[in-house]
Each structure stands twice: as structure tokens, then as C-alpha cells.
Design a protein around this motif. Structure first.
Motif, PDB file in Angstrom:
ATOM      1  N   THR A   8       0.844  -1.189   0.000  1.00 60.70           N
ATOM      2  CA  THR A   8       0.000   0.000   0.000  1.00 60.70           C
ATOM      3  C   THR A   8       0.876   1.235   0.000  1.00 60.70           C
ATOM      4  OG1 THR A   8      -1.685  -1.165   1.294  1.00 60.70           O
ATOM      5  CG2 THR A   8      -1.841   1.222   1.200  1.00 60.70           C
ATOM      6  N   PHE A   9       0.652   2.096  -0.970  1.00 59.97           N
ATOM      7  CA  PHE A   9       1.384   3.349  -1.043  1.00 59.97           C
ATOM      8  C   PHE A   9       0.426   4.503  -0.772  1.00 59.97           C
ATOM      9  CE2 PHE A   9       3.613   0.400  -3.909  1.00 59.97           C
ATOM     10  CZ  PHE A   9       4.804   0.323  -3.201  1.00 59.97           C
ATOM     11  N   PHE A  10       0.941   5.505  -0.117  1.00 58.75           N
ATOM     12  CA  PHE A  10       0.134   6.650   0.298  1.00 58.75           C
ATOM     13  C   PHE A  10       0.649   7.930  -0.349  1.00 58.75           C
ATOM     14  CE2 PHE A  10       0.016   3.535   3.671  1.00 58.75           C
ATOM     15  CZ  PHE A  10      -1.296   3.532   4.105  1.00 58.75           C
ATOM     16  N   ASP A  11      -0.279   8.727  -0.854  1.00 58.10           N
ATOM     17  CA  ASP A  11       0.030  10.121  -1.114  1.00 58.10           C
ATOM     18  C   ASP A  11       0.251  10.757   0.259  1.00 58.10           C
ATOM     19  OD1 ASP A  11       0.296  12.584  -2.403  1.00 58.10           O
ATOM     20  OD2 ASP A  11      -1.852  12.981  -2.318  1.00 58.10           O
ATOM     21  N   ILE A  12       0.795  11.941   0.313  1.00 58.54           N
ATOM     22  CA  ILE A  12       1.053  12.582   1.605  1.00 58.54           C
ATOM     23  C   ILE A  12       0.098  13.734   1.870  1.00 58.54           C
ATOM     24  CG2 ILE A  12       2.747  13.901   2.937  1.00 58.54           C
ATOM     25  CD1 ILE A  12       4.933  12.174   1.706  1.00 58.54           C
ATOM     26  N   ASP A  13       0.014  14.676   0.937  1.00 58.72           N
ATOM     27  CA  ASP A  13      -0.795  15.879   1.165  1.00 58.72           C
ATOM     28  C   ASP A  13      -2.275  15.546   1.074  1.00 58.72           C
ATOM     29  OD1 ASP A  13       1.640  17.142   1.324  1.00 58.72           O
ATOM     30  OD2 ASP A  13       1.621  17.772  -0.769  1.00 58.72           O
ATOM     31  N   GLY A  14      -3.014  15.831   2.149  1.00 55.52           N
ATOM     32  CA  GLY A  14      -4.437  15.523   2.201  1.00 55.52           C
ATOM     33  C   GLY A  14      -4.725  14.106   2.642  1.00 55.52           C
ATOM     34  N   VAL A  15      -3.672  13.286   2.755  1.00 57.21           N
ATOM     35  CA  VAL A  15      -3.829  11.880   3.144  1.00 57.21           C
ATOM     36  C   VAL A  15      -3.102  11.588   4.459  1.00 57.21           C
ATOM     37  CG1 VAL A  15      -3.304   9.494   2.486  1.00 57.21           C
ATOM     38  CG2 VAL A  15      -4.133  11.113   0.767  1.00 57.21           C
ATOM     39  N   ILE A  16      -1.858  12.040   4.553  1.00 60.74           N
ATOM     40  CA  ILE A  16      -1.064  11.871   5.762  1.00 60.74           C
ATOM     41  C   ILE A  16      -1.071  13.145   6.602  1.00 60.74           C
ATOM     42  CG2 ILE A  16       1.245  11.348   6.659  1.00 60.74           C
ATOM     43  CD1 ILE A  16      -0.223   9.010   5.266  1.00 60.74           C
ATOM     44  N   ARG A  17      -1.158  14.285   5.939  1.00 59.27           N
ATOM     45  CA  ARG A  17      -1.219  15.562   6.643  1.00 59.27           C
ATOM     46  C   ARG A  17      -2.286  16.436   6.006  1.00 59.27           C
ATOM     47  NH1 ARG A  17       4.620  18.041   4.580  1.00 59.27           N
ATOM     48  NH2 ARG A  17       4.223  17.827   2.345  1.00 59.27           N
ATOM     49  N   ASP A  18      -2.915  17.271   6.811  1.00 60.70           N
ATOM     50  CA  ASP A  18      -3.922  18.223   6.335  1.00 60.70           C
ATOM     51  C   ASP A  18      -3.190  19.473   5.857  1.00 60.70           C
ATOM     52  OD1 ASP A  18      -5.948  20.042   5.946  1.00 60.70           O
ATOM     53  OD2 ASP A  18      -6.840  19.819   7.934  1.00 60.70           O
ATOM     54  N   VAL A  19      -3.269  19.743   4.555  1.00 59.35           N
ATOM     55  CA  VAL A  19      -2.517  20.872   3.988  1.00 59.35           C
ATOM     56  C   VAL A  19      -3.403  22.068   3.668  1.00 59.35           C
ATOM     57  CG1 VAL A  19      -0.692  19.401   3.065  1.00 59.35           C
ATOM     58  CG2 VAL A  19      -2.703  19.898   1.647  1.00 59.35           C
ATOM     59  N   SER A  20      -4.626  22.076   4.204  1.00 61.24           N
ATOM     60  CA  SER A  20      -5.541  23.174   3.861  1.00 61.24           C
ATOM     61  C   SER A  20      -5.035  24.513   4.375  1.00 61.24           C
ATOM     62  CB  SER A  20      -6.939  22.884   4.418  1.00 61.24           C
ATOM     63  OG  SER A  20      -6.900  22.687   5.822  1.00 61.24           O
ATOM     64  N   ARG A  21      -4.253  24.490   5.468  1.00 63.01           N
ATOM     65  CA  ARG A  21      -3.727  25.746   6.019  1.00 63.01           C
ATOM     66  C   ARG A  21      -2.243  25.922   5.717  1.00 63.01           C
ATOM     67  NH1 ARG A  21      -6.827  23.791  10.283  1.00 63.01           N
ATOM     68  NH2 ARG A  21      -5.000  23.320  11.578  1.00 63.01           N
ATOM     69  N   SER A  22      -1.724  25.112   4.790  1.00 63.31           N
ATOM     70  CA  SER A  22      -0.300  25.233   4.463  1.00 63.31           C
ATOM     71  C   SER A  22      -0.102  25.331   2.957  1.00 63.31           C
ATOM     72  CB  SER A  22       0.480  24.054   5.052  1.00 63.31           C
ATOM     73  OG  SER A  22      -0.024  22.816   4.579  1.00 63.31           O
ATOM     74  N   TYR A  23      -0.053  24.193   2.266  1.00 65.61           N
ATOM     75  CA  TYR A  23       0.124  24.234   0.811  1.00 65.61           C
ATOM     76  C   TYR A  23      -0.969  25.053   0.142  1.00 65.61           C
ATOM     77  CZ  TYR A  23       3.999  21.046  -0.334  1.00 65.61           C
ATOM     78  OH  TYR A  23       5.228  20.488  -0.513  1.00 65.61           O
ATOM     79  N   ARG A  24      -2.196  24.789   0.506  1.00 69.86           N
ATOM     80  CA  ARG A  24      -3.303  25.493  -0.147  1.00 69.86           C
ATOM     81  C   ARG A  24      -3.312  26.976   0.216  1.00 69.86           C
ATOM     82  NH1 ARG A  24      -8.055  22.766  -1.887  1.00 69.86           N
ATOM     83  NH2 ARG A  24      -7.526  20.711  -2.674  1.00 69.86           N
TER      84      ARG A  24
END
Length: 259
Positions: A8-24
Motif C-alpha cells: 500500500t502506497f500513500f500520497d502525503i498531502d491531504g492523506v497523511i497531513r492536512d494541507v488546507s492551512r499550508s500548501y493550499r
């Protein structure tokens, strides 16, 4: 792990960490700055852009929204004085900051170390395939989650999604020989399309598992899930924690029943 029965492989942004207040937030800041304060995209507008399936890279996404703004106001793209390197520098100043002092500090984790241990105990290999830069990805995986030597394919290692090369590379690293089911957990249309493209490139059992990211409002979550299914998701979940080894076994059992 000598002989994993699946990976099982995971994306990171939005899956492992909430990036709504960072990347976005950095993306919106960048668009606002380079449109001279005239336009700041909403979370829904960013979602709509990413639903097109080709804007997994947030630098590119910001550039595209800037171009579209000026096009709507009668300018052609070649008329817009926008230097990509300057855009990237501005974005990273907001997101990374000096010594990780930027918005990256405002990223709630969506899983913990024990979550991954459950996969190892169930003889399921795991790793990460992300469009984030390696530094950013390793910051969350190694420093915050305390994972030691995680299998990671980051932005610098492969073409951007939905190109499947990064996912295929991760699979070959995890399973050098043999053929086991492969799951990819992601939160965007591009993530699900990556699985579809991998399925065409390498004969194996590929499954895209969609996760609706935390920033999506309750009224919009069913529509967001429908987008992921339309892009190729085998199943869609409300959170990453809902995806467990038992759930993977259920997905495999249901798939076998359809064969």
C-alpha cells in the motif's frame, strides 16, 4: 518484511497531513500576490482545478490560476509578466519559511506511527508516492511521524502524477520479484488516474483508494467522492484511518468475487 502479501502506497498531502492551512494557503497567497491582490482562489476553486487531473503540482496550479485570471480580463498568457522561478520562491517562502518556520507548521497529522505498524503486522508493505518535494515529505515522515527509512518517491524522483512512473518505481522497490496486489491511497483525481495508468503499464492488481481530504465541507463531500470514483477509485473513504488491513482484505475479496 520477507514476503509481503500486498503493498500500500500513500500520497502525503491531504492523506497523511492536512494541507488546507499550508500548501493550499501558500497557493492562494501566491495567486493573490501575482494578481496584485485582485483575486484569491477559494478552497472549492482549488478543488475544481485539481479535479481536472493535471495540476498536482501546486506551483503549476498557482501559475495556471494566475494565467486564467488575466485571460478573463482580456490578456493573453504571453502578455502576463510572470516568472516561474520567482513564483516558486514566493510560494516556498510562505510554505517552508526559514528553518521550517512557514505554513508547514500548521499541518495536523491524519495518522500516527501505530497506523503503519498495523500494516507491517499484517504483512502488507507500505510506502509513499508524493508530489511534494523530498525535503517537505521527509519533514513530515521522519521528523513528525518518526518513521525510519520510509520508502518514498517524491517530486524529484519521478514525473508528476498522473504519470504512473513514480508509483511503478515504488512498487518495484517494495516487491522486486513477484506479483502482489497494489493499493494507492490518494485524495485527488490525479492520484486515481495514476492508478489507472499504472494498470495499463504494468499488469498487476492495482487498486485506487480515494480519501476525501479534511478541508472539504460536509455538503460537498458526496460530490468530491463521486469525482474520485469517476477518475478510477475502487472505493472512497471519509478518512485515511478508515483504510485498515481488514478493509484491504475486504476490497480484495470483493474484487475476487467479480472475477
Amino acid at each position: 518484511m520477507s514476503s509481503p502479501r500486498a503493498c500500500t502506497f500513500f500520497d502525503i498531502d491531504g492523506v497523511i497531513r492536512d494541507v488546507s492551512r499550508s500548501y493550499r494557503r501558500a497557493l492562494a497567497d501566491t495567486v493573490e500576490y501575482f494578481t496584485h491582490g485582485a483575486y484569491r482562489p477559494t478552497q472549492k476553486e482549488i478543488d475544481d482545478l485539481k479535479a481536472e487531473g493535471c495540476w498536482n503540482n501546486d506551483w503549476d496550479g498557482a501559475q495556471e490560476l494566475i494565467y486564467r485570471y488575466f485571460e478573463q480580463h482580456g490578456h493573453q498568457r504571453h502578455q502576463v509578466a510572470l516568472d516561474y522561478d520567482t513564483l516558486v520562491t514566493f510560494f516556498e517562502d510562505r510554505y517552508t519559511g526559514q528553518n521550517w518556520s512557514g505554513y508547514i507548521q500548521d499541518e495536523p497529522l491524519l495518522v500516527d506511527l501505530d497506523y503503519f505498524q498495523a500494516f507491517s503486522t499484517a504483512a502488507i508493505a507500505w510506502g509513499f508516492v508524493s508530489g511534494a518535494t523530498r525535503d517537505s515529505a521527509e519533514y513530515v515522515l521522519k521528523q513528525r511521524l518518526q518513521l525510519h527509512h520510509p520508502l518514498l518517491i517524491a517530486m524529484e524522483d519521478a514525473p508528476g502524477k498522473p504519470n504512473p512512473q513514480g508509483l511503478i518505481c515504488a512498487y518495484r522497490q517494495a516487491i522486486p520479484d513477484g506479483d502482489v496486489p497494489v493499493f494507492y491511497v490518494g485524495d485527488t483525481v490525479a492520484d486515481m488516474q495514476t492508478v489507472v495508468n499504472a494498470r495499463h503499464a504494468v499488469p498487476s492488481r492495482w487498486y485506487g483508494l480515494g480519501v476525501i481530504p479534511p478541508h472539504v465541507q460536509p455538503a460537498d463531500r458526496p460530490h468530491y467522492g463521486d469525482r474520485l470514483r469517476a477518475a478510477g477509485a475502487t472505493a472512497v473513504f471519509e478518512s485515511t484511518r478508515d483504510i485498515t488491513p481488514a478493509v484491504l482484505d475486504a476490497v480484495l475479496g470483493e474484487s475476487a468475487g467479480h472475477d
